[in-house]
Structures are given as structure tokens and as C-alpha cells.
Design a protein around this motif. Structure first.
Motif, PDB file in Angstrom:
ATOM      1  N   MET A 133      -2.340  -5.049  25.950  1.00 32.47           N
ATOM      2  CA  MET A 133      -3.410  -4.297  25.310  1.00 32.47           C
ATOM      3  C   MET A 133      -4.337  -5.189  24.501  1.00 32.47           C
ATOM      4  SD  MET A 133      -1.543  -0.780  24.151  1.00 32.47           S
ATOM      5  CE  MET A 133      -0.058  -1.552  23.516  1.00 32.47           C
ATOM      6  N   GLY A 134      -3.803  -6.358  24.052  1.00 33.81           N
ATOM      7  CA  GLY A 134      -4.642  -7.294  23.339  1.00 33.81           C
ATOM      8  C   GLY A 134      -5.052  -6.833  21.964  1.00 33.81           C
ATOM      9  N   THR A 135      -4.312  -5.899  21.346  1.00 38.67           N
ATOM     10  CA  THR A 135      -4.630  -5.418  20.008  1.00 38.67           C
ATOM     11  C   THR A 135      -3.414  -5.547  19.128  1.00 38.67           C
ATOM     12  OG1 THR A 135      -4.013  -3.178  20.636  1.00 38.67           O
ATOM     13  CG2 THR A 135      -6.331  -3.767  20.850  1.00 38.67           C
ATOM     14  N   SER A 136      -3.647  -5.537  17.818  1.00 37.38           N
ATOM     15  CA  SER A 136      -2.541  -5.690  16.883  1.00 37.38           C
ATOM     16  C   SER A 136      -2.908  -5.096  15.549  1.00 37.38           C
ATOM     17  CB  SER A 136      -2.182  -7.167  16.690  1.00 37.38           C
ATOM     18  OG  SER A 136      -1.210  -7.325  15.679  1.00 37.38           O
ATOM     19  N   THR A 137      -1.907  -4.543  14.849  1.00 33.61           N
ATOM     20  CA  THR A 137      -2.126  -4.033  13.506  1.00 33.61           C
ATOM     21  C   THR A 137      -1.648  -5.012  12.464  1.00 33.61           C
ATOM     22  OG1 THR A 137       0.021  -2.943  13.536  1.00 33.61           O
ATOM     23  CG2 THR A 137      -1.871  -1.638  14.261  1.00 33.61           C
ATOM     24  N   GLY A 138      -1.106  -6.151  12.881  1.00 30.07           N
ATOM     25  CA  GLY A 138      -0.512  -7.101  11.950  1.00 30.07           C
ATOM     26  C   GLY A 138      -1.484  -7.547  10.887  1.00 30.07           C
ATOM     27  N   GLY A 139      -1.036  -7.501   9.610  1.00 30.22           N
ATOM     28  CA  GLY A 139      -1.802  -7.998   8.497  1.00 30.22           C
ATOM     29  C   GLY A 139      -2.954  -7.112   8.082  1.00 30.22           C
ATOM     30  N   GLN A 140      -3.096  -5.906   8.633  1.00 27.37           N
ATOM     31  CA  GLN A 140      -4.243  -5.068   8.358  1.00 27.37           C
ATOM     32  C   GLN A 140      -3.898  -3.811   7.579  1.00 27.37           C
ATOM     33  OE1 GLN A 140      -6.141  -4.289  12.087  1.00 27.37           O
ATOM     34  NE2 GLN A 140      -6.584  -6.421  12.516  1.00 27.37           N
ATOM     35  N   GLY A 141      -2.632  -3.493   7.412  1.00 28.14           N
ATOM     36  CA  GLY A 141      -2.272  -2.229   6.800  1.00 28.14           C
ATOM     37  C   GLY A 141      -1.660  -2.389   5.428  1.00 28.14           C
ATOM     38  N   PRO A 142      -1.721  -1.319   4.611  1.00 27.38           N
ATOM     39  CA  PRO A 142      -1.161  -1.376   3.254  1.00 27.38           C
ATOM     40  C   PRO A 142       0.351  -1.522   3.215  1.00 27.38           C
ATOM     41  CG  PRO A 142      -1.845   0.858   3.810  1.00 27.38           C
ATOM     42  CD  PRO A 142      -2.362  -0.027   4.897  1.00 27.38           C
TER      43      PRO A 142
ATOM     44  N   LEU B 122       2.456   5.517   9.730  1.00 28.68           N
ATOM     45  CA  LEU B 122       3.148   4.322   9.251  1.00 28.68           C
ATOM     46  C   LEU B 122       2.835   3.119  10.122  1.00 28.68           C
ATOM     47  CD1 LEU B 122       6.643   5.826   8.362  1.00 28.68           C
ATOM     48  CD2 LEU B 122       4.883   5.065   6.755  1.00 28.68           C
ATOM     49  N   ALA B 123       2.758   3.332  11.433  1.00 27.17           N
ATOM     50  CA  ALA B 123       2.397   2.230  12.331  1.00 27.17           C
ATOM     51  C   ALA B 123       0.984   1.755  12.033  1.00 27.17           C
ATOM     52  CB  ALA B 123       2.522   2.681  13.779  1.00 27.17           C
ATOM     53  N   GLU B 124       0.088   2.683  11.786  1.00 26.78           N
ATOM     54  CA  GLU B 124      -1.292   2.335  11.458  1.00 26.78           C
ATOM     55  C   GLU B 124      -1.353   1.523  10.169  1.00 26.78           C
ATOM     56  OE1 GLU B 124      -5.543   4.691  11.106  1.00 26.78           O
ATOM     57  OE2 GLU B 124      -3.759   5.619  10.233  1.00 26.78           O
ATOM     58  N   ALA B 125      -0.454   1.849   9.220  1.00 28.54           N
ATOM     59  CA  ALA B 125      -0.421   1.147   7.941  1.00 28.54           C
ATOM     60  C   ALA B 125       0.245  -0.212   8.025  1.00 28.54           C
ATOM     61  CB  ALA B 125       0.290   2.013   6.893  1.00 28.54           C
ATOM     62  N   GLY B 126       0.779  -0.567   9.202  1.00 27.30           N
ATOM     63  CA  GLY B 126       1.344  -1.895   9.404  1.00 27.30           C
ATOM     64  C   GLY B 126       2.836  -2.001   9.244  1.00 27.30           C
ATOM     65  N   ALA B 127       3.526  -0.880   9.061  1.00 25.34           N
ATOM     66  CA  ALA B 127       4.969  -0.926   8.857  1.00 25.34           C
ATOM     67  C   ALA B 127       5.709  -1.114  10.176  1.00 25.34           C
ATOM     68  CB  ALA B 127       5.452   0.365   8.184  1.00 25.34           C
ATOM     69  N   VAL B 128       6.908  -1.678  10.077  1.00 26.77           N
ATOM     70  CA  VAL B 128       7.887  -1.621  11.144  1.00 26.77           C
ATOM     71  C   VAL B 128       8.560  -0.264  11.012  1.00 26.77           C
ATOM     72  CG1 VAL B 128      10.061  -2.542  12.024  1.00 26.77           C
ATOM     73  CG2 VAL B 128       8.270  -4.103  11.215  1.00 26.77           C
TER      74      VAL B 128
ATOM     75  N   GLU C  61       1.180   7.043   1.006  1.00 26.77           N
ATOM     76  CA  GLU C  61       0.634   6.716  -0.307  1.00 26.77           C
ATOM     77  C   GLU C  61       1.691   6.545  -1.388  1.00 26.77           C
ATOM     78  OE1 GLU C  61      -2.171   9.790  -1.084  1.00 26.77           O
ATOM     79  OE2 GLU C  61      -3.706   8.963   0.263  1.00 26.77           O
ATOM     80  N   VAL C  62       2.895   7.053  -1.161  1.00 32.22           N
ATOM     81  CA  VAL C  62       3.941   6.949  -2.186  1.00 32.22           C
ATOM     82  C   VAL C  62       4.252   5.492  -2.515  1.00 32.22           C
ATOM     83  CG1 VAL C  62       6.369   7.445  -2.710  1.00 32.22           C
ATOM     84  CG2 VAL C  62       4.932   9.207  -1.683  1.00 32.22           C
ATOM     85  N   TRP C  63       4.137   4.602  -1.522  1.00 35.02           N
ATOM     86  CA  TRP C  63       4.437   3.188  -1.775  1.00 35.02           C
ATOM     87  C   TRP C  63       3.377   2.508  -2.648  1.00 35.02           C
ATOM     88  CZ3 TRP C  63       6.733   5.508   2.303  1.00 35.02           C
ATOM     89  CH2 TRP C  63       8.072   5.160   2.555  1.00 35.02           C
ATOM     90  N   SER C  64       2.213   3.117  -2.785  1.00 30.10           N
ATOM     91  CA  SER C  64       1.162   2.517  -3.607  1.00 30.10           C
ATOM     92  C   SER C  64       1.371   2.789  -5.094  1.00 30.10           C
ATOM     93  CB  SER C  64      -0.214   3.040  -3.178  1.00 30.10           C
ATOM     94  OG  SER C  64      -0.346   4.421  -3.488  1.00 30.10           O
ATOM     95  N   ARG C  65       2.330   3.641  -5.425  1.00 31.86           N
ATOM     96  CA  ARG C  65       2.619   3.977  -6.817  1.00 31.86           C
ATOM     97  C   ARG C  65       3.915   3.304  -7.252  1.00 31.86           C
ATOM     98  NH1 ARG C  65       2.173  10.438  -6.803  1.00 31.86           N
ATOM     99  NH2 ARG C  65       2.660  10.105  -9.025  1.00 31.86           N
ATOM    100  N   PRO C  66       4.013   2.872  -8.513  1.00 35.00           N
ATOM    101  CA  PRO C  66       5.221   2.190  -8.990  1.00 35.00           C
ATOM    102  C   PRO C  66       6.459   3.077  -8.832  1.00 35.00           C
ATOM    103  CG  PRO C  66       3.435   1.961 -10.574  1.00 35.00           C
ATOM    104  CD  PRO C  66       2.979   2.959  -9.566  1.00 35.00           C
ATOM    105  N   ALA C  67       7.591   2.438  -8.558  1.00 38.73           N
ATOM    106  CA  ALA C  67       8.832   3.188  -8.385  1.00 38.73           C
ATOM    107  C   ALA C  67       9.133   4.045  -9.609  1.00 38.73           C
ATOM    108  CB  ALA C  67       9.990   2.224  -8.118  1.00 38.73           C
ATOM    109  N   GLN C  68       8.912   3.514 -10.786  1.00 38.75           N
ATOM    110  CA  GLN C  68       9.219   4.255 -12.010  1.00 38.75           C
ATOM    111  C   GLN C  68       8.381   5.521 -12.129  1.00 38.75           C
ATOM    112  OE1 GLN C  68       9.397   1.730 -15.397  1.00 38.75           O
ATOM    113  NE2 GLN C  68      10.193   3.294 -16.762  1.00 38.75           N
ATOM    114  N   GLU C  69       7.184   5.489 -11.566  1.00 40.49           N
ATOM    115  CA  GLU C  69       6.267   6.629 -11.652  1.00 40.49           C
ATOM    116  C   GLU C  69       6.685   7.770 -10.731  1.00 40.49           C
ATOM    117  OE1 GLU C  69       1.687   7.423 -10.319  1.00 40.49           O
ATOM    118  OE2 GLU C  69       2.073   5.635 -11.541  1.00 40.49           O
ATOM    119  N   VAL C  70       7.255   7.447  -9.575  1.00 42.98           N
ATOM    120  CA  VAL C  70       7.572   8.498  -8.603  1.00 42.98           C
ATOM    121  C   VAL C  70       9.061   8.837  -8.562  1.00 42.98           C
ATOM    122  CG1 VAL C  70       5.603   7.947  -7.158  1.00 42.98           C
ATOM    123  CG2 VAL C  70       7.784   6.855  -6.689  1.00 42.98           C
ATOM    124  N   ASN C  71       9.910   7.995  -9.117  1.00 43.79           N
ATOM    125  CA  ASN C  71      11.349   8.246  -9.042  1.00 43.79           C
ATOM    126  C   ASN C  71      11.719   9.550  -9.747  1.00 43.79           C
ATOM    127  OD1 ASN C  71      14.062   7.465  -8.342  1.00 43.79           O
ATOM    128  ND2 ASN C  71      14.394   7.011 -10.508  1.00 43.79           N
ATOM    129  N   GLY C  72      12.426  10.402  -9.026  1.00 43.54           N
ATOM    130  CA  GLY C  72      12.881  11.664  -9.600  1.00 43.54           C
ATOM    131  C   GLY C  72      11.801  12.726  -9.718  1.00 43.54           C
TER     132      GLY C  72
END
Length: 279
Positions: free
Chosen positions: A27-36, A59-65, A259-270
Motif C-alpha cells: 500500500m505504500g502508506t504508514s501511520t508511524g510517527g504521526q499519531g498521538p 487507535l490505529a489512526e492515532a498510531g497505537a499498536v 483522548e483519555v491518554w492525553s490527560r494525567p493518570a492522577q486526573e482520570v484515575n477513579g
């Protein structure tokens, strides 16, 4: 949310990764290094349903495995292929896991961490619904079914992934729940009680993260995303006159998850993170 849990164990991880490498070249395309979420390794339980498919895609669009699991190998393969083709070069694979088997669930977590070196998230999308017209007509076999689908799978995934999420340094355990758990109706006694129990279990996990984090704060977070109900394009096509008032589209849920990963763990935990107005 998908209500499938049982199935034969299916481990095609390495073959899937090898196949993706070949497809990415074609396909010649890649999401590597482009997602949050570039480089993050995120597991999705219940990945074959509409919400799971949308989540794999985002999640794939955001660059995650992305490592999805479901009990239905055919539907899981379709969901994985859709995410891989939509985002060429993304690593998206599937494992068929019986989440009612704690040993299998632990093996899934251990295998994922060993292969990719880390686990940064577990998203719990296993669902199901049973209800009745009135409270008096409640069938307790519904409770037995929902206990397995909505509680036992949460217990097994949380126990299996807990330590790996803490080792990540930015891990997230995300439960998708329903507003009805906070305000149950007469005909939804078994469903609401099951959801409430799953929420309580997740909040106990969050307290564990808080305690092990000590003065530095939690190294991982367990949180609950709450919807009234979910809707997708197929549901709209089948019921063109329905309003689906207050429902959350599966794509909106997938975005909120990311978007949950963009917030500190302490802020979203619980925390209960409401995607619909509180009842």
C-alpha cells in the motif's frame, strides 16, 4: 458492544504482524510517527462489535499498536482487517480469547507484553443486555448471563492486565458503562446491577493504582466512560425514523477513549467520565 465471550483459543499474532508488513509495503502508506498514541500498545476486549471496530480504527489512526480480542474469530478478523486496511502500516492484530477463563486471559496479557515489550491500555467493550417489562417479571437467569458478560470479564481482564499497566508508566484500564447503573429502572434490574458491580470493581482497581503510586501519584489509571446507549450507522439504517436521543455514536466513543491518554493518570484515575448527561 459485543456480547460474545466464549470461543476456541486462536493465536495468529506473529502471522498477522508478518502479513501486515507485506501489506504495508504494497500500500505504500504508514501511520508511524504521526499519531498521538504512537508506540503505545493497547488491548481491546470485545473488539468485534460496532464499538470495537470503531475503537480499533481510531487507535490505529492515532498510531497505537492494537491487540484486539473477541470470541468470534470471523468477526474479529473482519474488524482487524478493516482497521489495518484503513491505516496502512498500523499494527493491528487479533486473538480469540475466552475471557471467562482467567488463565487464558492472563496468557493473553503475558503474550502481548512479551511480544511488544509493554501494555499501555486495556479497553473493556464486552457487553450484553437482558431485561423485562416489569421488575416482578425479572428472570434471574438474565442475572447469571450478565454476571458472566459484564462482571466476570471485567474481573479477569483487570487482574490479568493490572501489573503490566502499572509498568507502562501511563497505563489506562477503561470500562465502558451505562447511565442506567446510576439510576436503574424496574425492567433493567439485572443489567443495571451488573453494570454497577463492574463499576465498583473498576473503582477498586483505581484505588489500588492510587495506593501503589504513593506520593508520586498513580502510575496508571482505571476509569469509567459512561453512555446512555451506543448507536452506529447500521442501527440508523435499520431504524431510519428513530431519534436515538442521548445515544453516543461509536465513533464518538472511540474518540473519547483515545483522548483519555492525553490527560494525567492522577486526573482520570477513579473517575466516571460522562459522555451523556447525568441522570
Amino acid at each position: 458492544m459485543t456480547n460474545t465471550v466464549h470461543g476456541d483459543r486462536h493465536d495468529s499474532r506473529r502471522a498477522a504482524v508478518q502479513g501486515q508488513d507485506e501489506e504495508a509495503t504494497e500500500m505504500g502508506t504508514s501511520t508511524g510517527g504521526q499519531g498521538p498514541l504512537d508506540g503505545a500498545v493497547i488491548a481491546v476486549a470485545g473488539a468485534a462489535g460496532p464499538a470495537g471496530r470503531a475503537t480499533l480504527l481510531r487507535l490505529a489512526e492515532a498510531g497505537a499498536v492494537v491487540v484486539g480480542s473477541d470470541a468470534d474469530p470471523e468477526r474479529l478478523a473482519e474488524a482487524v482487517d478493516a482497521a489495518r486496511y484503513a491505516h496502512g502500516g498500523a499494527t493491528v492484530i487479533g486473538d480469540t480469547v475466552d475471557l471467562l477463563d482467567l488463565d487464558q486471559t492472563r496468557e493473553w496479557a503475558d503474550r502481548t507484553e512479551k511480544e511488544f515489550g509493554r501494555i499501555d491500555g486495556l479497553i473493556h467493550l464486552v457487553g450484553g443486555w437482558r431485561g423485562s417489562s416489569t421488575f416482578a417479571e425479572t428472570n434471574l437467569t438474565d442475572w447469571d448471563t450478565l454476571h458472566k458478560l459484564l462482571i466476570r470479564t471485567v474481573q479477569h481482564t483487570s487482574l490479568a492486565f493490572n501489573d503490566a499497566l502499572e509498568r507502562s508508566g501511563n497505563g489506562r484500564f477503561l470500562l465502558i458503562s451505562a447511565a442506567g447503573a446510576s439510576k436503574p429502572t424496574a425492567g433493567n434490574a439485572a443489567y443495571a446491577a451488573s453494570k454497577a458491580a463492574a463499576e465498583a470493581w473498576t473503582l477498586a482497581m483505581a484505588d489500588g493504582f492510587r495506593k501503589t503510586g504513593g506520593e508520586g501519584g498513580p502510575r496508571a489509571a482505571a476509569a469509567i466512560l459512561i453512555v446512555k446507549a451506543l448507536v452506529n450507522d447500521q442501527m440508523r439504517a435499520e431504524r431510519p425514523n428513530a431519534k436515538f436521543a442521548g445515544f453516543t455514536d461509536v465513533t464518538e466513543l472511540a474518540e473519547a477513549i483515545t483522548e483519555v491518554w492525553s490527560r494525567p493518570a492522577q486526573e482520570v484515575n477513579g473517575q466516571r467520565l460522562w459522555l451523556t448527561p447525568k441522570p
